[in-house]
Design an enzyme around this catalytic site. Structure first.
Site, mmCIF file in Angstrom:
data_model
loop_
_atom_site.group_PDB
_atom_site.id
_atom_site.type_symbol
_atom_site.label_atom_id
_atom_site.label_comp_id
_atom_site.label_asym_id
_atom_site.label_seq_id
_atom_site.Cartn_x
_atom_site.Cartn_y
_atom_site.Cartn_z
ATOM 1 N N LYS A 114 32.773 23.832 24.678
ATOM 2 C CA LYS A 114 33.514 22.732 23.950
ATOM 3 C C LYS A 114 34.131 23.588 22.738
ATOM 4 O O LYS A 114 33.380 24.231 22.224
ATOM 5 C CB LYS A 114 32.665 21.802 23.527
ATOM 6 C CG LYS A 114 33.091 20.332 23.229
ATOM 7 C CD LYS A 114 33.249 19.550 24.526
ATOM 8 C CE LYS A 114 33.767 18.055 24.433
ATOM 9 N NZ LYS A 114 33.839 17.489 25.622
HETATM 10 N N1 GLU Z 1 36.671 16.273 27.557
HETATM 11 C C1 GLU Z 1 36.206 15.808 28.597
HETATM 12 C C2 GLU Z 1 34.550 15.763 28.965
HETATM 13 O O1 GLU Z 1 33.987 15.423 27.978
HETATM 14 C C3 GLU Z 1 36.951 16.620 30.044
HETATM 15 C C4 GLU Z 1 36.412 18.062 29.934
HETATM 16 C C5 GLU Z 1 37.326 18.773 30.836
HETATM 17 O O2 GLU Z 1 38.015 18.243 31.748
HETATM 18 O O3 GLU Z 1 37.154 20.010 31.003
HETATM 19 O O4 GLU Z 1 34.126 15.679 29.855
#
Ligand code: GLU
Length: 424
Positions: A114
């Site tokens: 993240k």
């Molecule tokens: N930000 C989204 C989540 O928290 C998607 C992450 C992604 O698709 O890599 O799942």
């Protein structure tokens, strides 16, 4: 993004400690090797970068950005990038670990990562956001890549942001590399259905939870906290399934209508006016009151730490389907479990997004694109199977769906760690 209550600065408001509390419970049930537990409770790699940006007025500002890779045991790190004044290293750490568990629950071959930048995107121009995104990308370039770490959108970032990131990476590597990010514009290598995927996955999970509990498949009353890419689309799909959305919220507050909101009209109103407030036939409701409204299903789809030890006793919903990451604290879990509220946990319920991100990455690498219905059908199958796996694990370990989802994913990650062994 929805209006959110600001929690006091206690350990209950620290997302990383909340993630650890659940990991601890699952590890005990699994009798996990203490060494493996140590690996899983510590991020694999963390990068903090300072991001200088020339602002439109000629001044120079330095933003702080992070990229945390919690685990690469099952594949490249995967996870979004968020822009918000609330971003902190512990938040990004928690979110990256949740991505590890989420990818493992739905069995897509990714680890967890993240990123985030501490900034207030509402007070920045497009040009400032573009320069910030490009410099952040350049600063984290050494640890990302289609086989290393694949970013995606999250709070306050979207397909525009992903296009800038993809371009910056491609300019540096001298090769157009679409698979470096997911959630790109469809005309630029994005997948059909990615935009709807998280909200649709939340709706599929709600449907499976209602079926599991023997509740009606239509006509349930639903409260949605949030109205963005997750909450807005979850409301739309649940409305299309024949449920009654009685309340919704955005960052300014909520709207309530006991007879049920006309969701397509609400979403059009939000698009035109920029806020839900004043939607004809609705009454205003504060965020705190919204969460405790009488309803069958509550979908928290805003941000972390909304259901805590202070309001969990007052929740009236029979089912909670977590669209947001980390909306419920560990202390609230215990209260909800005692009160018989079924919680479809974030790492399962909102995994439709990363599942279609996986499809996008696959399509980019094969250079062949799928039809939208194909994307939805494949995602639905994965969500339905994963829900079943979690319920079966809950029976096996005699625990809640949340801890069962952790057990399932921790077991899968631990297996990969053990099979790969320790490089020395
Ligand atoms: N930000 C989204 C989540 O928290 C998607 C992450 C992604 O698709 O890599 O799942």
């Amino acid at each position: 993004m929805a209006q959110a209550t600001s929690p006091p600065n206690t350990s209950e408001s620290n997302p990383y400690l909340q993630m650890r509390a659940r990991l601890d419970l699952a590890s005990k049930l699994l009798q996990l090797d203490p060494g493996v537990y140590d690996i899983l409770s510590t991020p694999f790699q963390e990068l903090t970068v300072s991001v200088p940006v020339k602002m439109d007025n000629g001044s120079l500002r330095v933003f702080t950005g992070y990229r945390v890779q919690h685990s690469i045991a099952r594949g490249p790190a995967k996870g979004g990038i968020r822009y918000s004044p609330e971003v902190s290293l512990d938040e990004v750490r928690a979110l990256s670990a949740w991505m590890t568990w989420k990818c493992a629950v739905v069995n897509v071959p990714f680890g967890g990562g993240k990123g985030g930048i501490i900034c207030d995107p509402r007070r920045m121009s497009q040009g400032e956001l573009e320069r910030m995104t490009r410099r952040y990308t350049a600063n984290i370039l050494d640890i990302i890549g289609p086989e290393r770490d694949v970013p995606a959108p999250d709070m306050n970032t979207g397909e525009r942001t992903m296009a800038w990131l993809m371009d910056t990476y491609s300019m540096h590597t001298r090769a157009t590399t679409t698979a470096i990010v997911t959630g790109k514009p469809v005309g630029l290598g994005g997948s059909l259905g990615r935009r709807e995927a998280t909200g649709l996955g939340v709706a599929f999970t709600a449907r499976e939870a209602l079926k599991h509990l023997g509740m009606p498949d239509q006509g349930c009353s639903v409260v949605v906290q949030g109205s963005g890419n997750v909450g807005g689309l979850a409301a739309q799909f649940l409305h299309e399934m024949g449920h009654k959305i009685v309340a919704m919220s955005d960052m300014y507050g909520g709207i309530h209508c006991e007879a049920g909101l006309d969701i397509p009209a609400v979403l059009q109103w939000l698009k035109d006016k920029g806020r839900l407030e004043g939607f004809p036939g609705s009454i205003a409701v504060e965020n705190a009151a919204l969460l405790t409204l009488p309803c069958d299903v509550l979908v928290p789809a805003a941000t972390e730490n909304q259901i805590t030890s202070t309001n969990a006793e007052d929740i009236k919903a029979k089912v909670i389907v977590e669209g947001a990451n980390g909306p419920t604290s560990a202390a609230a879990d215990a209260i909800l479990e005692r009160r018989g509220v079924f919680v479809a946990p974030d790492i399962l319920a909102n995994a439709g997004g990363v599942t279609v991100s996986y499809f996008e990455w696959v399509q980019n690498r094969m250079g062949y694109f799928w039809e939208k219905q194909d994307v939805f059908d494949r995602m639905e199958r994965i969500m339905v199977d994963s829900f079943r796996d979690v319920v079966q694990a809950a029976e096996k370990y005699q625990t809640s769906a949340r801890i069962a989802a952790y057990c399932l994913s921790v077991e899968r990650v631990a297996y990969c760690l053990t099979m790969r062994g320790i490089y020395a």
